[in-house]
Write an enzyme that holds these catalytic residues in place. Sequence first.
Site, PDB file in Angstrom:
ATOM      1  N   ASP A  44       0.865  -1.183   0.000  1.00  0.00           N
ATOM      2  CA  ASP A  44       0.000   0.000   0.000  1.00  0.00           C
ATOM      3  C   ASP A  44       0.902   1.233   0.000  1.00  0.00           C
ATOM      4  O   ASP A  44       2.127   1.101  -0.110  1.00  0.00           O
ATOM      5  CB  ASP A  44      -0.962  -0.015   1.198  1.00  0.00           C
ATOM      6  CG  ASP A  44      -2.305   0.622   0.848  1.00  0.00           C
ATOM      7  OD1 ASP A  44      -2.309   1.799   0.430  1.00  0.00           O
ATOM      8  OD2 ASP A  44      -3.343  -0.042   0.970  1.00  0.00           O
ATOM      9  N   HIS A 116      -2.805   3.216  -4.634  1.00  0.00           N
ATOM     10  CA  HIS A 116      -2.236   2.731  -3.365  1.00  0.00           C
ATOM     11  C   HIS A 116      -0.846   2.126  -3.601  1.00  0.00           C
ATOM     12  O   HIS A 116      -0.521   1.065  -3.076  1.00  0.00           O
ATOM     13  CB  HIS A 116      -3.173   1.728  -2.693  1.00  0.00           C
ATOM     14  CG  HIS A 116      -4.389   2.379  -2.086  1.00  0.00           C
ATOM     15  ND1 HIS A 116      -4.317   3.180  -0.973  1.00  0.00           N
ATOM     16  CD2 HIS A 116      -5.699   2.352  -2.451  1.00  0.00           C
ATOM     17  CE1 HIS A 116      -5.539   3.624  -0.662  1.00  0.00           C
ATOM     18  NE2 HIS A 116      -6.389   3.142  -1.547  1.00  0.00           N
ATOM     19  N   GLU A 179      -9.843   3.058  -5.288  1.00  0.00           N
ATOM     20  CA  GLU A 179      -9.446   4.435  -4.991  1.00  0.00           C
ATOM     21  C   GLU A 179      -8.286   4.925  -5.862  1.00  0.00           C
ATOM     22  O   GLU A 179      -7.188   5.176  -5.372  1.00  0.00           O
ATOM     23  CB  GLU A 179      -9.081   4.538  -3.493  1.00  0.00           C
ATOM     24  CG  GLU A 179     -10.263   4.195  -2.599  1.00  0.00           C
ATOM     25  CD  GLU A 179      -9.962   4.228  -1.107  1.00  0.00           C
ATOM     26  OE1 GLU A 179     -10.811   4.730  -0.359  1.00  0.00           O
ATOM     27  OE2 GLU A 179      -8.890   3.750  -0.688  1.00  0.00           O
ATOM     28  N   ASP A 272     -12.303  -2.652  11.196  1.00  0.00           N
ATOM     29  CA  ASP A 272     -11.543  -1.501  11.707  1.00  0.00           C
ATOM     30  C   ASP A 272     -12.496  -0.437  12.251  1.00  0.00           C
ATOM     31  O   ASP A 272     -12.049   0.555  12.822  1.00  0.00           O
ATOM     32  CB  ASP A 272     -10.619  -0.905  10.625  1.00  0.00           C
ATOM     33  CG  ASP A 272     -11.340  -0.495   9.345  1.00  0.00           C
ATOM     34  OD1 ASP A 272     -12.478  -0.977   9.082  1.00  0.00           O
ATOM     35  OD2 ASP A 272     -10.761   0.319   8.588  1.00  0.00           O
ATOM     36  N   TRP A 320      -8.252  -3.290   8.235  1.00  0.00           N
ATOM     37  CA  TRP A 320      -7.307  -2.237   7.830  1.00  0.00           C
ATOM     38  C   TRP A 320      -6.666  -1.692   9.083  1.00  0.00           C
ATOM     39  O   TRP A 320      -7.337  -1.532  10.111  1.00  0.00           O
ATOM     40  CB  TRP A 320      -8.055  -1.124   7.076  1.00  0.00           C
ATOM     41  CG  TRP A 320      -8.778  -1.625   5.876  1.00  0.00           C
ATOM     42  CD1 TRP A 320     -10.117  -1.902   5.788  1.00  0.00           C
ATOM     43  CD2 TRP A 320      -8.218  -1.928   4.585  1.00  0.00           C
ATOM     44  NE1 TRP A 320     -10.412  -2.362   4.524  1.00  0.00           N
ATOM     45  CE2 TRP A 320      -9.275  -2.383   3.768  1.00  0.00           C
ATOM     46  CE3 TRP A 320      -6.932  -1.852   4.053  1.00  0.00           C
ATOM     47  CZ2 TRP A 320      -9.080  -2.766   2.438  1.00  0.00           C
ATOM     48  CZ3 TRP A 320      -6.732  -2.220   2.736  1.00  0.00           C
ATOM     49  CH2 TRP A 320      -7.804  -2.676   1.938  1.00  0.00           C
TER      50      TRP A 320
HETATM   51  C1  ACM Z   1     -10.917  -0.251   0.581  1.00  0.00           C
HETATM   52  O1  ACM Z   1     -11.392  -0.256   1.722  1.00  0.00           O
HETATM   53  N1  ACM Z   1     -10.332   0.829   0.084  1.00  0.00           N
HETATM   54  C2  ACM Z   1     -10.981  -1.427  -0.275  1.00  0.00           C
END
Ligand code: ACM
Length: 367
Positions: A44, A116, A179, A272, A320
């Site tokens: 990432d 990312h 994203e 998360d 996450w």
């Molecule tokens: C994500 O939570 N951006 C896949």
Amino acid sequence: QPAFKWRGMHLDVSRHFFPLPFVKKYIDILALHKMNSFHWHLTDDQGWRIEIKKYPLLTAVGSKRHETMVDKHFEPYIGDGTPVEGYYTQEEIKEVVQYAQARHIQVVPEIEMPGHAMAALAAYPNYSCFRSPLDVMTKWGVSEDVFCTKDSTLQFVKDILDEVCTLFPSQYIHIGGDEVPKTRWKQCASCQQRIRDLHLKDEHELQSYFISQIDQYLHKKGRQAIGWDEILEGGLAPHAAIMSWRGEEGGIAAARQKHPVVMSPGSHCYFDHYQGNRQSEPLAIGGFTPLEKVYSYFPVPEVLKPEEAKYILGAQGNLWTEYIGSPDHAEYMMLPRVCALAEVLWCGKQKPGYIEFKSRIRKHFQF
Ligand code: ACM
Ligand code: ZN
């Protein structure tokens, strides 16, 4: 026997690095719950965590950041001044894959593209649109710098996937796709040339072009790409499966196009998020996904016809780790929500019910 084929959990080891013994413990917790898929989010913006022999700077540069943003001090930015680094060697990766296999768990690696990707671009800025020096990110969010769509970047990604496929025997290889701001592509001569050459309508179709190239490459190697639901925008690649995170709409659209789907909507599957009263919880990214909400989930949307519903493989919880810096904290966020998700996926419509589940969950205090 299980109601669903894909019973998974994800772990982000980029935002915070988790040592190998904890990765194994995580797998043990999945096995205890008869989960069968571990989605390892290895790359990432904030750290590249897998050794790639052909591109040593990915770890030499990309696995290190000079500090981390404190809490949510985006503006004005406050950093903690503490360097962070960590990655898994190929030997360690093999060890984890074997460890998981022995517990009937597939390990699905994720290599994020074309967004990312700041850790990779900090190591190899040539694969961005403008080749300017870039840093491994120290704050959270979405970067406007992404992989360029030029041929050299596609080759770089394919080379990485060659090594990834050697290490991971899983049918699915996760290629991210979420994203991706189109800002740089709109200004980049190579990307704009690509749009003209291929008669693409816009930058969304350019993203589809990039993903389709990788989809085909994996297909030729006998594997299958899976990506976040943004890869539907601009047209779904021919062989790709979808992981639906922005609600279930992406998953519904993909199932209707006869593509496999793993449901992981933020509303029910993002571990998360807060799970209790914010005043008594450690700082989290946001949201509210208490145990009962996870337990209430059913991964097949009612709007799907039976012949479409069969493309829903199952569901997955995502962890996450922007705001999760230690193994203890990761366990706190994962448990007991993973218990609820495991029951959702094993029992399907035969789920015993939340009240009865809650009486059984007490057993876990012993561990
Ligand atoms: C994500 O939570 N951006 C896949
Ligand atoms: Zn470009």
